[in-house]
Motif scaffolding. Structure first.
Motif, PDB file in Angstrom:
ATOM      1  N   VAL B  60       0.806  -1.217   0.000  1.00 12.85           N
ATOM      2  CA  VAL B  60       0.000   0.000   0.000  1.00 12.85           C
ATOM      3  C   VAL B  60       0.838   1.266   0.000  1.00 12.85           C
ATOM      4  CG1 VAL B  60      -1.825   1.222   1.203  1.00 12.85           C
ATOM      5  CG2 VAL B  60      -1.872  -1.210   1.077  1.00 12.85           C
ATOM      6  N   THR B  61       2.028   1.246   0.622  1.00 10.61           N
ATOM      7  CA  THR B  61       2.775   2.507   0.655  1.00 10.61           C
ATOM      8  C   THR B  61       3.950   2.525  -0.317  1.00 10.61           C
ATOM      9  OG1 THR B  61       4.068   1.680   2.497  1.00 10.61           O
ATOM     10  CG2 THR B  61       2.155   2.994   3.016  1.00 10.61           C
ATOM     11  N   TYR B  62       4.845   1.536  -0.211  1.00  8.32           N
ATOM     12  CA  TYR B  62       6.045   1.610  -1.053  1.00  8.32           C
ATOM     13  C   TYR B  62       5.690   1.496  -2.529  1.00  8.32           C
ATOM     14  CZ  TYR B  62       8.848   1.071   3.155  1.00  8.32           C
ATOM     15  OH  TYR B  62       9.412   1.248   4.369  1.00  8.32           O
ATOM     16  N   ARG B  63       4.693   0.657  -2.826  1.00  6.78           N
ATOM     17  CA  ARG B  63       4.277   0.541  -4.225  1.00  6.78           C
ATOM     18  C   ARG B  63       2.765   0.724  -4.348  1.00  6.78           C
ATOM     19  NH1 ARG B  63       3.135  -5.515  -5.622  1.00  6.78           N
ATOM     20  NH2 ARG B  63       1.208  -4.407  -5.939  1.00  6.78           N
ATOM     21  N   ASP B  66       1.356   1.193  -7.851  1.00  7.00           N
ATOM     22  CA  ASP B  66       1.242  -0.084  -8.563  1.00  7.00           C
ATOM     23  C   ASP B  66      -0.070  -0.776  -8.231  1.00  7.00           C
ATOM     24  OD1 ASP B  66       3.030  -1.054 -10.354  1.00  7.00           O
ATOM     25  OD2 ASP B  66       3.652  -2.702  -9.059  1.00  7.00           O
ATOM     26  N   THR B  67      -0.440  -0.728  -6.938  1.00  7.08           N
ATOM     27  CA  THR B  67      -1.687  -1.367  -6.509  1.00  7.08           C
ATOM     28  C   THR B  67      -2.883  -0.718  -7.180  1.00  7.08           C
ATOM     29  OG1 THR B  67      -0.621  -1.776  -4.418  1.00  7.08           O
ATOM     30  CG2 THR B  67      -2.984  -2.040  -4.487  1.00  7.08           C
ATOM     31  N   LEU B  68      -2.826   0.614  -7.319  1.00  4.09           N
ATOM     32  CA  LEU B  68      -3.899   1.313  -8.045  1.00  4.09           C
ATOM     33  C   LEU B  68      -4.015   0.760  -9.461  1.00  4.09           C
ATOM     34  CD1 LEU B  68      -5.964   3.570  -7.964  1.00  4.09           C
ATOM     35  CD2 LEU B  68      -4.196   5.145  -8.651  1.00  4.09           C
ATOM     36  N   GLY B  69      -2.836   0.530 -10.086  1.00  9.39           N
ATOM     37  CA  GLY B  69      -2.842  -0.039 -11.433  1.00  9.39           C
ATOM     38  C   GLY B  69      -3.458  -1.428 -11.450  1.00  9.39           C
TER      39      GLY B  69
END
Lengths: 83, 233, 112, 174
Positions: B60-63, B66-69
């Motif tokens: 959730v934070t570092y990437r 990417d999760t949104l993608g």
């Protein structure tokens, strides 16, 4: 020590179910064997939580029980031509 | 012959599993001994983000972007499925008569449905404290809807409210990211107080993002299940 | 406390094993379901509750797992048994009686 | 006090309250703590979920939660546990015995219970008790597979299989 005996017995139980899974003359036999493996594995996960002293493995066991219940129902409904 | 082959395959598979898992020390912290990139996250993740579950802090934070993608890809997959299965004229339903579920199964499914939804909610709200998170909780909620479908045919998934929930969750996710840009320095940056470690209200925006992801994934997968079952050839 | 929990887990594991043994040994699907339902549900119940007794802090979640198994296992086994009956799996030759023709939805299925 | 609220409210509100209490209890067991954050979150989530999902409980025939019903339910659970333990020893004996003393068959059993939930509980209890499990249900008749058929008559089979639970369940659901 005693827990490892429990784990061995559970392993033997799973192997017995797998024999029926391979042998089973009809599809329903195999589904029944799979359902039994599910219940045995739920107990195995809870005992593993005791072995590794991890509380969170109980969550895993609960998720496994939920998902495999739905899987069993789906297989049963498919076999009786419901879906 | 088939049985013999399957027995041999099973023995080979189990032996392979035993030899592969023999080396793995379950439950021990191996990563501290070596100089690996994972060590950074294990040591720093907790104090930087406030999430007890390191995987969550990475996702959730570092990437987070990417999760949104990933969520968007799932959304596009659901749209694609809807486009493939949508047809203007009424499809003729299933000539053979379908076997309806027995009363026991119907009652059991109706009784268990809210409990399984509650369990899915539990999984994604506690995503920053225990294993699991938005995607896993969403899958459990979608499987609850699948159970409802298997149990009682007359129950229909309210697709309109599903779509509303999904869009709202997506808007909340992007809105939190933009709020981080406004009050902080970067997209999806934490702007809420951190709270006490190992409590429910910790980790700043992580629980809110996971709630949004959970509802979004659950609604999308339930929509896919509905699309696949309604369109029974 | 520890010993009582371990004994409970032992009973549960024993019944899990007996259930699996019954799955291999009994002659047809319906009899296998008998062993598969009862012994494994009971075994799972006892093993999980035993773990809850050994670690008292875990008791409530263990109780939840065991209640869930107790509620869902009979339902899924009923669904499987009904699927076997509907898809026409025959009964074992040594069966005594088949009253299913008296039942509304099986009136024209074959006997035994 | 809870009883009075339950008796005064309409069916829909009653079902809502039911689901709300049930979900809150399950949430408390899931988190197994009494910290205020978890409790608040649980009450909030249960409220929202029971607001939206109470539709699936309509028509289940839930019993009124009075003290009397709860005590009858406890008696029922105790007798069920006794029967489960007997069932397991019975089946284990049949499985382990070298000659396998089984006389399987399918019989029909009658029930007088009306509510869906009561029928579900009766069928589940029959499935968990010695040598019987429910194959199908239609109206007031249950199709039952019996591992050791002792009687083929409908009345006698009902006497032997279903009656010991039915009398408890009838009191719970009346």
């Amino acid at each position: 020590m005693i827990v490892s005996i429990f784990l061995l017995v559970i392993g033997a139980a799973i192997v017995l179910c797998l024999i029926r899974l391979i042998k089973g003359p009809t599809a329903t036999d195999r589904a029944v064997a799979l359902d039994t493996v599910t219940t045995v594995t739920t107990a195995l996960l809870v005992i593993l939580a005791l072995v590794f002293k991890r509380y969170i493995y109980l969550d895993v066991a609960l998720v496994y029980a939920v998902l495999m219940f739905i899987g069993s129902v789906a297989i049963a409904r498919f076999l009786e031509k419901g879906i | 012959m088939r049985i013999l082959i399957s027995c041999v395959l099973l023995v080979i598979l189990s032996l392979g599993l035993v030899f592969a898992l023999e080396q793995a020390p379950f439950g021990s912290n191996q990563i501290d001994n070596a100089d690996k990139p994972g060590r950074f996250y294990l040591n720093q993740g907790m104090e930087k983000t406030g999430a007890a579950n390191v995987v969550t802090s990475v996702v959730v934070t570092y990437r987070g972007f990417d999760t949104l993608g990933e969520v968007t890809i799932l959304f596009i997959a659901a749209i694609g499925l809807g486009a493939v299965f949508h047809s203007r004229k009424k499809v003729k339903r299933y000539e053979k008569e379908k076997q309806s579920a027995s009363l026991i199964l119907q009652t059991g499914c109706r009784f268990l449905f809210p409990l399984i939804v509650l369990f899915g909610t539990y999984v994604f709200i506690h995503g920053h404290l225990s294993p699991g998170g938005g995607f896993q909780g969403g899958v459990i909620i979608a499987s609850a809807f699948l159970l409802l479908f298997l149990g009682c045919e007359e129950k229909k998934i309210p697709m309109k409210s599903m779509n509303t929930v999904e869009s709202l969750a997506g808007i909340i996710f992007v809105g939190i990211g933009l709020a981080g840009l406004y009050w902080g320095e970067s997209f999806l940056e934490n702007f809420l107080p951190r709270g006490m470690d190992y409590m429910l209200l910790s980790g700043g925006v992580i629980p809110i993002i996971y709630i949004a992801i959970g509802f979004k994934v659950g609604a999308e997968l339930a929509g896919i299940v509905a699309g696949l079952i309604e369109r029974n050839p | 406390m520890h010993i009582a929990g371990m004994i409970a887990i032992g009973i549960g594991v024993l019944f899990l094993f007996l259930g699996s043994f019954g799955i291999v040994r009994l002659p047809d699907v319906y009899n296998r379901l008998q062993a598969g339902t009862k012994c494994t549900t009971f075994g799972c119940l006892f093993a999980v509750l035993g773990v809850g007794i050994v670690e008292p802090a875990w008791f409530w979640k263990a109780l939840l797992v065991s209640l869930f198994v107790l509620l869902t296992n009979p339902i899924s086994n009923h669904a499987l048994g009904r699927a076997a009956k509907k898809s026409g799996v025959p009964l074992w030759d040594g069966s005594v009686v088949d009253k299913s023709r008296d039942f509304p939805s099986y009136a024209n299925t074959e006997k035994l | 006090m809870v009883e009075r609220i339950f008796k005064k409210s309409t069916t829909r509100v009653r079902i809502f309250l039911y689901l709300f209490i049930l979900l809150t209890l399950v949430w408390m067991a899931l988190t197994s703590t009494l910290h205020w954050q978890e409790l608040t979150a649980g009450v909030l989530i249960s409220f929202i979920l029971s607001l939206f999902l109470s539709k699936s409980y309509v028509g289940l025939g839930l019993p009124t939660p009075t003290v009397k019903t709860l005590s009858f339910l406890l008696i029922y659970i105790a007798s069920l546990f006794k029967e489960i333990i007997k069932a397991n020893i019975d089946v284990a004996y049949r499985v382990v015995h070298p000659k396998m003393p089984i006389r399987p068959g399918i019989v029909v059993v009658k029930t007088e219970l009306k509510q869906d939930l009561a029928k579900l509980m009766l069928a589940n209890s029959i499935t968990l008790t010695p040598g019987t499990f429910t194959l199908d249900i239609a109206g007031d008749k249950l199709l039952i597979h019996w591992i050791n058929v002792s009687t083929q008559d409908e009345e006698k089979a009902t006497q032997a299989i279903a009656l010991k639970f039915e009398k408890h369940l009838k009191r719970v659901f009346s």
